[in-house]
Design a protein around this motif. Structure first.
Motif, PDB file in Angstrom:
ATOM      1  N   GLY A  22      -8.398  -9.626   8.506  1.00  0.00           N
ATOM      2  CA  GLY A  22      -9.246  -8.451   8.476  1.00  0.00           C
ATOM      3  C   GLY A  22      -9.070  -7.757   7.141  1.00  0.00           C
ATOM      4  O   GLY A  22      -8.415  -8.264   6.229  1.00  0.00           O
ATOM      5  N   SER A  23      -9.639  -6.583   7.007  1.00  0.00           N
ATOM      6  CA  SER A  23      -9.501  -5.833   5.770  1.00  0.00           C
ATOM      7  C   SER A  23      -8.051  -5.406   5.567  1.00  0.00           C
ATOM      8  O   SER A  23      -7.359  -5.007   6.505  1.00  0.00           O
ATOM      9  CB  SER A  23     -10.394  -4.589   5.801  1.00  0.00           C
ATOM     10  N   PRO A  36      -8.509   4.175   5.042  1.00  0.00           N
ATOM     11  CA  PRO A  36      -9.090   3.932   6.369  1.00  0.00           C
ATOM     12  C   PRO A  36     -10.606   3.735   6.318  1.00  0.00           C
ATOM     13  O   PRO A  36     -11.148   2.902   7.050  1.00  0.00           O
ATOM     14  CB  PRO A  36      -8.720   5.193   7.162  1.00  0.00           C
ATOM     15  N   VAL A  37     -11.283   4.488   5.452  1.00  0.00           N
ATOM     16  CA  VAL A  37     -12.742   4.357   5.342  1.00  0.00           C
ATOM     17  C   VAL A  37     -13.101   2.994   4.754  1.00  0.00           C
ATOM     18  O   VAL A  37     -13.958   2.279   5.292  1.00  0.00           O
ATOM     19  CB  VAL A  37     -13.333   5.493   4.475  1.00  0.00           C
ATOM     20  N   ASN A  67     -11.269   0.363   4.714  1.00  0.00           N
ATOM     21  CA  ASN A  67     -10.833  -0.637   5.686  1.00  0.00           C
ATOM     22  C   ASN A  67     -11.895  -0.836   6.762  1.00  0.00           C
ATOM     23  O   ASN A  67     -12.271  -1.969   7.097  1.00  0.00           O
ATOM     24  CB  ASN A  67      -9.509  -0.175   6.304  1.00  0.00           C
ATOM     25  N   PHE A  68     -12.400   0.269   7.303  1.00  0.00           N
ATOM     26  CA  PHE A  68     -13.431   0.210   8.347  1.00  0.00           C
ATOM     27  C   PHE A  68     -14.702  -0.462   7.821  1.00  0.00           C
ATOM     28  O   PHE A  68     -15.272  -1.341   8.479  1.00  0.00           O
ATOM     29  CB  PHE A  68     -13.743   1.620   8.850  1.00  0.00           C
ATOM     30  N   LEU A  69     -15.129  -0.067   6.628  1.00  0.00           N
ATOM     31  CA  LEU A  69     -16.371  -0.605   6.073  1.00  0.00           C
ATOM     32  C   LEU A  69     -16.265  -2.100   5.804  1.00  0.00           C
ATOM     33  O   LEU A  69     -17.219  -2.857   6.059  1.00  0.00           O
ATOM     34  CB  LEU A  69     -16.755   0.143   4.792  1.00  0.00           C
ATOM     35  N   GLN A  70     -15.117  -2.538   5.295  1.00  0.00           N
ATOM     36  CA  GLN A  70     -14.959  -3.968   5.029  1.00  0.00           C
ATOM     37  C   GLN A  70     -14.939  -4.769   6.330  1.00  0.00           C
ATOM     38  O   GLN A  70     -15.530  -5.855   6.407  1.00  0.00           O
ATOM     39  CB  GLN A  70     -13.683  -4.222   4.232  1.00  0.00           C
TER      40      GLN A  70
END
Length: 360
Positions: A115-116, A121-122, A124-127
């Motif tokens: 995963g990313s 955190p932003v 990470n979420f987007l990737q």
């Protein structure tokens, strides 16, 4: 008729050069008797690894990201359009959905290795959302762990678990009278200098009681490599700790046989929690005591039969090394291997990968 003509043909797509990502090397090793495999990858300038029965296509890394990607896509589709391949097994890379769009339904499998790993955190979420979006253009997903599947958000019915593993490398038996440490892996953002600091504290306290060495294999940014070298020099360990740099997987076998304590060290960050470290399996299946940071996945794998968990700092690493020293005679090489033997590559290919390749 030549029996090889009857083999099903599979195209494996991975930007990483063949032989430098152990999972894919072993997929090929244990599939090649039943499948004709074509492997396409970039030539990253490392010594070329060969595997009899596997056809490897190397592409040069050309300047310009978009130009490079379009050349990559064109060569993959050229192979696919020969019409001889039943399946495409592709490791995830950015914009892989553009290949998924061009390959017929029922033939394409996307393999998620990670995963990313972004700290933000932003970001990470987007990737992770990008990975999820690109997966929509493939028929099946293979993924390392159930927790990673949940984190990214893949539908369970579309996914098959394809865990990491290792080959069993025969060791020198139950000789833990000396402690010979081994780290293999990337140096990027791993803070391996902390293990050297912990080792230095242990060495200066116990070197009169037990012989210890530490071999480090890997590469990273110039800053990370410099940090490793400077930490060795600062602690005056040049004759005890050896930083070897990068080598291919086959060249590591003598060290897996010689060493008896494996270091599986990743920072205790949420984005590493569900990423099973390959080296945890490799150390344990080589009969080594494994000192591993206490991520979710390492907590599933490490127990009193095969090693110790530690926090991501030099003091905790020192404490784990001290525990290994005091209990070294309680470990048995065969018992260490048995603790994770279901993760041997041949078992994973037979039980996890082949069933996915056989799905229509």
């Amino acid at each position: 008729m030549d029996p090889s003509k009857e083999k099903k043909q599979i195209l494996i797509v991975n930007p990483g050069q063949f032989g430098y990502q152990s999972g894919y090397f072993y997929y090929c090793k244990y599939l090649k008797e039943e499948y004709h495999i074509t492997f396409i990858c970039y030539d990253q300038g490392f010594p070329k690894v060969e595997l009899e029965g596997v056809e490897i296509h190397y592409l040069p890394i050309i300047q310009g990201k978009w130009k490079r990607f379009m050349s990559w896509r064109r060569e993959i589709l050229k192979l696919w359009q020969t019409g001889k391949y039943e399946k495409v097994f592709m490791v995830y890379f950015k914009l892989c959905f553009l290949l998924g769009l061009s390959i017929k339904k029922g033939s394409k499998i996307l393999d998620i290795r990670s995963g990313s790993l972004k700290k933000s955190p932003v970001a990470n979420f987007l990737q992770n959302q990008q990975i999820l979006f690109e997966s929509f253009f493939f028929d099946r997903i293979t993924i390392l762990s159930e927790k990673l599947r949940e984190k990214i958000g893949f539908r369970k019915e579309k996914c098959n678990l394809l865990p990491l593993g290792a080959d069993i490398i025969p060791s020198n038996g139950n000789d833990f009278s000396t402690l010979k440490l081994l780290y293999v892996g990337t140096l990027n953002k791993r803070n391996i200098h902390e293990t050297i600091e912990g080792f230095a504290k242990f060495y200066h306290e116990f070197h009169s009681k037990v012989k210890v060495t530490y071999d480090i294999f890997g590469y990273g940014s110039s800053e990370d490599e410099k940090c490793v070298i400077e930490t060795i020099e600062k602690n005056q360990l040049q004759n005890i700790v050896c930083f070897h740099g990068r080598v291919n997987h086959d060249q590591l076998k003598p060290y897996f046989k010689k060493c008896n304590v494996g270091v599986s060290y990743v920072p205790l960050e949420k984005y590493y929690d569900y990423q099973p470290p390959t080296k945890t399996f490799e150390y344990v299946l080589s009969g080594m005591i494994c000192i591993a940071t206490s991520t979710y996945e390492n907590r599933r794998l490490i127990n009193s039969k095969n090693g110790f968990l530690c926090e991501d700092n030099s003091t905790s690493f020192y404490d784990a090394l001290k525990m290994a020293y005091h209990s070294k005679h309680s470990f048995d090489t065969e018992e260490i291997v048995k603790s994770l033997e279901s993760y041997e590559w041949s078992n994973i290919v037979k039980s996890n990968l082949k069933p996915v390749l056989e799905l229509s």
